[in-house]
Design an enzyme around this catalytic site. Structure first.
Site, PDB file in Angstrom:
ATOM      1  N   SER A 208       0.848  -1.188   0.000  1.00 45.36           N
ATOM      2  CA  SER A 208       0.000   0.000   0.000  1.00 45.36           C
ATOM      3  C   SER A 208       0.882   1.237   0.000  1.00 45.36           C
ATOM      4  O   SER A 208       1.936   1.262  -0.637  1.00 45.36           O
ATOM      5  CB  SER A 208      -0.927  -0.033   1.220  1.00 45.36           C
ATOM      6  OG  SER A 208      -1.863   1.026   1.182  1.00 45.36           O
ATOM      7  N   ARG A 377      -5.622   3.824  -0.695  1.00 45.17           N
ATOM      8  CA  ARG A 377      -6.888   3.836   0.044  1.00 45.17           C
ATOM      9  C   ARG A 377      -7.999   3.157  -0.747  1.00 45.17           C
ATOM     10  O   ARG A 377      -9.021   2.762  -0.196  1.00 45.17           O
ATOM     11  CB  ARG A 377      -7.251   5.294   0.364  1.00 45.17           C
ATOM     12  CG  ARG A 377      -8.325   5.477   1.397  1.00 45.17           C
ATOM     13  CD  ARG A 377      -8.372   6.909   1.886  1.00 45.17           C
ATOM     14  NE  ARG A 377      -8.439   7.867   0.797  1.00 45.17           N
ATOM     15  CZ  ARG A 377      -8.268   9.186   0.944  1.00 45.17           C
ATOM     16  NH1 ARG A 377      -8.007   9.682   2.130  1.00 45.17           N
ATOM     17  NH2 ARG A 377      -8.335  10.001  -0.094  1.00 45.17           N
ATOM     18  N   VAL A 499      -7.205   4.176  10.646  1.00 39.66           N
ATOM     19  CA  VAL A 499      -6.032   4.377   9.793  1.00 39.66           C
ATOM     20  C   VAL A 499      -6.418   4.902   8.409  1.00 39.66           C
ATOM     21  O   VAL A 499      -7.580   4.838   8.001  1.00 39.66           O
ATOM     22  CB  VAL A 499      -5.212   3.076   9.652  1.00 39.66           C
ATOM     23  CG1 VAL A 499      -4.732   2.602  11.000  1.00 39.66           C
ATOM     24  CG2 VAL A 499      -6.053   1.977   8.986  1.00 39.66           C
ATOM     25  N   GLU A 500      -5.423   5.404   7.669  1.00 35.25           N
ATOM     26  CA  GLU A 500      -5.583   5.973   6.328  1.00 35.25           C
ATOM     27  C   GLU A 500      -6.645   7.063   6.298  1.00 35.25           C
ATOM     28  O   GLU A 500      -7.435   7.161   5.358  1.00 35.25           O
ATOM     29  CB  GLU A 500      -5.881   4.881   5.289  1.00 35.25           C
ATOM     30  CG  GLU A 500      -4.702   3.954   5.056  1.00 35.25           C
ATOM     31  CD  GLU A 500      -4.908   2.994   3.899  1.00 35.25           C
ATOM     32  OE1 GLU A 500      -5.997   3.011   3.289  1.00 35.25           O
ATOM     33  OE2 GLU A 500      -3.985   2.223   3.618  1.00 35.25           O
ATOM     34  N   GLY A 501      -6.656   7.895   7.320  1.00 35.28           N
ATOM     35  CA  GLY A 501      -7.633   8.974   7.428  1.00 35.28           C
ATOM     36  C   GLY A 501      -8.766   8.552   8.331  1.00 35.28           C
ATOM     37  O   GLY A 501      -9.613   7.743   7.930  1.00 35.28           O
TER      38      GLY A 501
END
Length: 828
Positions: A208, A377, A499-501
C-alpha cells in the site's frame, strides 16, 4: 395566462436539455418568441417591457460589458471571501484524479460511461496465486495461536510470505515482483482477511502507501534498482513513518525536521546530507522493519541547495540500523498483534541522495503522499472490509440456520432476519464498491474522492456487519477461542476506522470538501482565477466560469423540477431489469447537485468549518456512488435473476440514505427559507424512498441460510477450510446436511409429536421413526449425521482455569478444606 404557462413550460424543457454554457440565448429567444406569438407584444407598454428586457439582458451577450458590470465586481468580492488555503491543503485538494464522481456531481450522470468500464476480472497469474499460495497461506494460519500464543505471525508464516513474494504484489516482474493489478491485489487481501486480520494487515502494508509504491512512482533509477528487488522477495521489510504525537490528521503540524548540512558518511567527510530528528508512532511493521520511509520538514538555513530556508515536507528511505535510530518497541492495537510501534531518530545523518526521487524530490513529499494515498486507500481497507463482510455472511448465515431455539432455526425469526438482511445487503454493496474502485485504479485513475468514499463507507459497513453478527450469534460470538471466527475481527474494527484517514475526518472534511472543489464543473476554475491576481487573463477566465456556473445551476434547478413532476420516468436509462434504479439515482444526482451548489453559494468559504453540513453532503455523494457500484456489479454479473433481491435491497437502501442526507441538510441550513424551498423543489409530497420492506428483508435473509448459486456468488473469494475440524468447514458441512434433511426432519417431528418424552435421545427418535415406517434406515442415518453436525457447530470453547484461580476466589483455607473433604470421601 396561456402564453405565460406555455412559455414557462418550454423554457423549463429547454433548460433541462440545453448545455448550461449555452442556455442564455435560447431561453431569452424562446421567451420573446412566445410573447410575440400570443400577442403579448402588441401594446406599447409591452414593447417598452421588451426594450427594458433587452437592456437588462445585453450584458449576458456582450462579454466586455458583462465583465465590466458584473464579473469583475464579483471577482473582487470572491477574492475577499475566499478563505486562505495552506500549501498542504492546496496539494491535498488537487491530488489524484476525478472519474465517476464528476458524473454524479454533474446532476446528469452519463451511464454509458459507467457501463463501458471493463468488468473486474483476474488474470491467469492472479487466479493461480489465489488458488495456490494464498489458499496454502490461509491453511497455515491459526489466528487463535497468532493472537493468544505468539502475539505475532509465527516464523513459518513470515517465511512463506517472503518466499511467495506476498510483499511484492505491486512490484513489476522485472524487479522480481508479482505485478498484480489493483483488483488482483485486492482479492488477495480480501481472502487473507477472511482468515486473519493480522496476516492481512501484515501483507497489505508493504503493498500500500509505503516505500515500494513511492519508489515505483517517484524514485530514482538507482533507488529502484537497489530496493525493489529486495522488497519483492522480503529481504527488506518496509514501513512508512508519518504519524507523530503532534501530527495525526494534521500533517502540517509535523515537528519532525531535517537540516541540510555536511557530515561524515561511509568513511567520507564533507558529504552533503541531512541531519534528522523525529518522533513517530503507530507505525505498522515498524518494530520489524529493515528500511524506514520517513516524512519530515526539510530546512536549509545555510542555503546549501537553494535560496529558500524552508523546503517543505520531504520523504527519505533510511535503513533502520542507521546510527541514531531507536526502533523495535511495540504498541498493542486492541490485541490485534500485527507489528506496530513507535520509532524515533536523534541527530541521524543521511546522504541527500536518500531522499525519494533524489534532489528533485525535495519538498515534494506531501504531493507524493496525497497522490499515492488516493490509490492505496482504494485497495487495502475496502478489501479487508469486503472480506470481513463475506466471512460474516457465510458463517453467521450458516449459524442462524444451524442454531435452533423453540424448535426452529433462529434465522427464521423476523428479529434475526432484520440483522441477516443487513449483513447480506452491506456485503453486496461492499463487494460492488470494492470492484468498481479497483477497476478505476487499473484504468489509470487516482480516485482521491472515490477512494475516500470507499474507505469510509466500507469500514463503517464492516463495523455494522460485525455488530449484527455478534447480535445473532450471542454467546458463541463473545466466547473467544479457536472456534470463534468473529471475536478477533470484532476487536479489530476500530483499527480500520482509524487508519488511512480517521473516518470522522474523512466524512466531514475530505469526501465533500475535496469533492466539491475537484468534481464541480466550475468551482475550481473560479478559485484558480481568483487566486491568479497578477494575470489579466484571470478576469476572462472568471467571467467564463461564473456564467457557465450560473447556467449550470439554472439547468439543474429546472431539471430537478421536471424530475419531481415526472417522478424521473422521462430519464433515458440503460436497458436493464434494474432500469428504474438508474433513473432514480440520476434524479437524486440532480437533487444533490442543486443542494451542493446552493450550500456552497450560501456559505462560501465558511462551509469549510461547517463540518456537519459537509458530512451530510458527503453521505449523499457516497451513497450515489455506492448505488452506482451496485448497478455496475449487477450488470457485470450478468443480471442474474437470483441476485435481484440483493440489488433491490442495496439500491433501495442507498436511495433512502441519499434522501435522508439531503433532508437533514435542508433542515439545518442557516437560512431556513432556503431549506424549505429546496425541500419543496425536491420532495414536495414528503419522502419518496423507503428502506426495504419486511418481505424483501425476509427473502434476503433466507438467501444466507440456504446453499445456492446466489449465496456462493455473494461469499466468493473467502477462505473455506477443507479441514473438517475447522469452523468454516464445520459450518458449511452442517448447513448442507441440515438443508438436505429438512423435509425428512419435518416429517419425523410432525409424526412423533407428543409420542416421546422431552428427554428422548436422537437415537430414540430415529428408532421410533424407523419402527413406524415414517423414515427409512438411510434417512435415519442422514438425520443422525446432520444432528451431530449441528451439535458440533454450536459448541463453544472453554479452558482450564488459571493456576491459583480457585484459591484467589474462595480463599486458600476454604479450598484446602474442600479438597481434604473430597479426598476422604473418595477413600471411603
Amino acid at each position: 395566462m396561456l402564453w405565460w404557462l406555455t412559455s414557462i413550460a418550454l423554457i423549463l424543457a429547454l433548460a433541462y436539455f440545453c448545455s448550461p454554457a449555452r442556455i442564455w440565448a435560447p431561453v431569452l429567444a424562446l421567451w420573446i418568441l412566445f410573447l410575440s406569438f400570443f400577442g403579448a407584444l402588441s401594446t406599447p407598454a409591452a414593447l417598452l417591457d421588451l426594450l427594458l428586457l433587452a437592456i437588462i439582458a445585453s450584458p449576458l451577450f456582450l462579454h466586455d460589458l458583462r465583465r465590466s458590470l458584473i464579473s469583475n465586481k464579483l471577482l473582487a468580492l470572491f477574492r475577499k471571501l475566499l478563505p486562505e488555503m495552506s500549501e498542504t491543503e492546496r496539494i491535498a485538494l488537487e491530488a489524484g484524479t476525478v472519474w465517476w464522481d464528476v458524473e454524479l456531481f454533474s446532476g446528469n450522470p452519463n451511464w454509458r460511461r459507467l457501463q463501458s468500464t471493463p468488468p473486474a476480472r483476474l488474470n491467469a497469474d492472479e487466479q493461480a496465486f489465489l488458488d495456490g499460495p494464498v489458499e496454502k497461506l490461509c491453511a497455515l494460519i491459526d489466528d487463535w495461536e497468532i493472537t493468544n500464543k505468539h502475539n505475532d505471525l509465527p516464523a513459518k508464516v513470515w517465511s512463506y510470505l517472503r518466499k511467495q513474494r506476498f510483499f511484492g504484489m505491486i512490484i513489476p516482474k522485472h524487479y522480481g515482483g508479482l505485478e498484480f493489478t489493483a483488483y488482483g491485489h485486492s482479492c488477495v487481501i480480501a481472502k487473507i482477511s477472511s482468515r486473519s486480520i493480522t496476516a492481512a494487515v501484515t501483507t497489505m502494508v508493504p503493498n500500500s502507501l509505503g516505500p515500494a509504491e513511492l519508489l515505483l512512482q517517484y524514485g530514482t533509477d538507482e533507488q529502484k534498482d537497489y530496493y525493489l528487488p529486495r522488497l519483492a522477495v522480503g529481504d527488506e521489510i518496509p514501513c512508512f513513518a508519518l504519524t507523530a504525537p503532534e501530527a495525526g490528521s494534521d500533517a502540517g503540524a509535523m515537528t519532525d525536521f531535517g537540516i541540510v548540512c555536511h557530515g561524515e558518511y561511509g568513511g567520507k567527510k564533507d558529504v552533503l546530507g541531512i541531519r534528522l530528528n523525529w518522533n513517530k508512532r503507530y507505525i505498522t511493521l515498524g518494530p520489524v522493519a529493515t528500511v524506514l520511509g520517513l516524512a519530515f520538514k526539510l530546512y536549509d538555513p545555510d542555503h546549501l541547495i537553494g535560496d529558500d530556508d524552508s523546503r517543505g515536507i520531504t520523504l527519505a528511505l533510511i535503513p533502520t540500523d542507521t546510527k541514531g535510530i531507536t526502533i523495535g518497541s511495540r504498541h498493542n492495537p486492541l490485541n490485534t498483534p500485527f507489528q506496530n510501534g513507535p520509532n524515533s531518530g536523534k541527530d541521524v545523518f543521511i546522504p541527500i541522495d536518500w531522499i525519494i526521487g533524489g534532489e528533485s524530490g525535495i519538498g515534494q513529499g506531501w504531493r507524493m503522499l496525497m497522490e499515492r494515498l488516493a490509490v492505496g486507500r482504494s485497495i487495502s481497507l475496502p478489501a479487508l472490509s469486503a472480506g470481513a463482510g463475506k466471512l460474516v455472511s457465510a458463517t453467521t448465515g450458516a449459524y442462524s440456520r444451524i442454531r435452533h431455539q423453540f424448535r426452529i432455526p433462529i434465522g427464521h425469526f423476523e428479529g434475526v432476519e432484520e440483522a441477516l438482511c443487513k449483513i447480506a445487503g452491506y456485503t453486496y454493496i461492499m463487494e460492488a464498491t470494492r470492484r468498481l474502485t479497483c477497476v478505476a485504479v487499473d484504468m489509470g485513475e487516482k480516485p482521491s474522492v472515490l477512494s475516500a468514499i470507499a474507505k469510509y463507507n466500507l469500514t463503517e459497513m464492516m463495523r455494522k456487519t460485525l455488530n449484527h453478527a455478534m447480535d445473532v450469534q450471542g454467546g458463541s460470538g463473545i466466547s473467544l477461542g479457536p472456534r470463534n471466527l468473529l471475536g478477533n475481527a470484532y476487536q479489530a474494527i476500530p483499527v480500520g476506522i482509524t487508519v488511512e484517514g480517521a473516518n470522522i475526518l474523512t466524512r466531514t472534511m475530505i469526501v465533500f470538501g475535496q469533492g466539491a472543489v475537484r468534481c464541480h464543473p466550475y468551482l475550481l476554475k473560479e478559485m484558480h482565477a481568483a487566486q491568479d491576481k497578477g494575470n489579466p487573463q484571470s478576469s476572462k477566465d472568471f467571467d467564463e466560469a461564473l456564467f457557465g456556473h450560473l447556467g449550470w445551476s439554472i439547468s439543474n434547478v429546472a431539471r430537478s423540477l421536471v424530475l419531481t413532476i415526472t417522478d424521473a420516468w422521462i430519464i433515458v436509462a440503460p436497458d436493464s431489469s434494474a432500469r428504474r434504479y438508474y433513473q432514480q439515482i440520476s434524479r437524486m444526482s440532480t437533487y444533490f447537485a442543486v443542494a451542493a451548489d446552493t450550500t456552497a453559494m450560501l456559505l462560501g468559504g465558511s462551509l469549510k468549518r461547517r463540518e456537519a453540513l459537509s458530512g451530510r453532503l458527503a453521505d449523499a455523494l457516497s451513497h450515489l456512488y455506492l448505488g452506482s457500484a451496485v448497478l455496475k456489479h449487477f450488470l457485470d454479473s450478468g443480471e442474474k435473476k437470483a441476485d435481484r433481491v440483493l440489488v433491490d435491497w442495496a439500491s433501495q437502501y442507498c436511495l433512502y440514505q441519499v434522501q435522508e442526507a439531503l433532508l437533514a441538510l435542508y433542515r439545518n441550513l442557516p437560512v431556513r427559507a432556503v431549506g424549505w424551498i429546496l425541500k419543496l423543489l425536491t420532495f414536495p409530497l414528503g419522502r419518496r424512498f423507503q428502506l426495504p420492506n419486511d418481505r424483501l428483508n425476509h427473502r434476503v435473509a433466507r438467501l444466507l441460510q440456504e446453499p445456492s448459486d446466489a449465496r456462493d456468488r455473494l461469499i466468493a473469494g473467502i477462505f473455506i477450510s477443507k479441514d473438517p475440524q475447522e469452523t468454516t468447514a464445520r459450518l458449511e458441512d452442517a448447513l448442507h446436511q441440515l438443508v438436505n434433511t429438512a423435509d425428512i426432519d419435518k416429517r419425523l417431528q410432525k409424526a412423533l409429536r407428543g409420542q416421546l418424552s422431552d428427554i428422548a435421545t436422537d437415537t430414540d427418535k430415529i428408532n421410533a421413526g424407523i419402527e413406524q415406517e415414517i423414515i427409512t434406515t438411510e434417512e435415519g442415518d442422514q438425520l443422525l449425521n446432520a444432528w451431530a453436525a449441528r451439535r458440533e457447530c454450536i459448541q463453544v470453547d472453554s479452558f482450564e482455569p488459571a493456576k491459583g484461580a480457585l484459591e484467589n476466589a474462595r480463599g486458600k483455607k476454604k479450598v484446602k478444606r474442600v479438597k481434604k473433604k473430597a479426598t476422604r470421601k473418595k477413600k471411603s
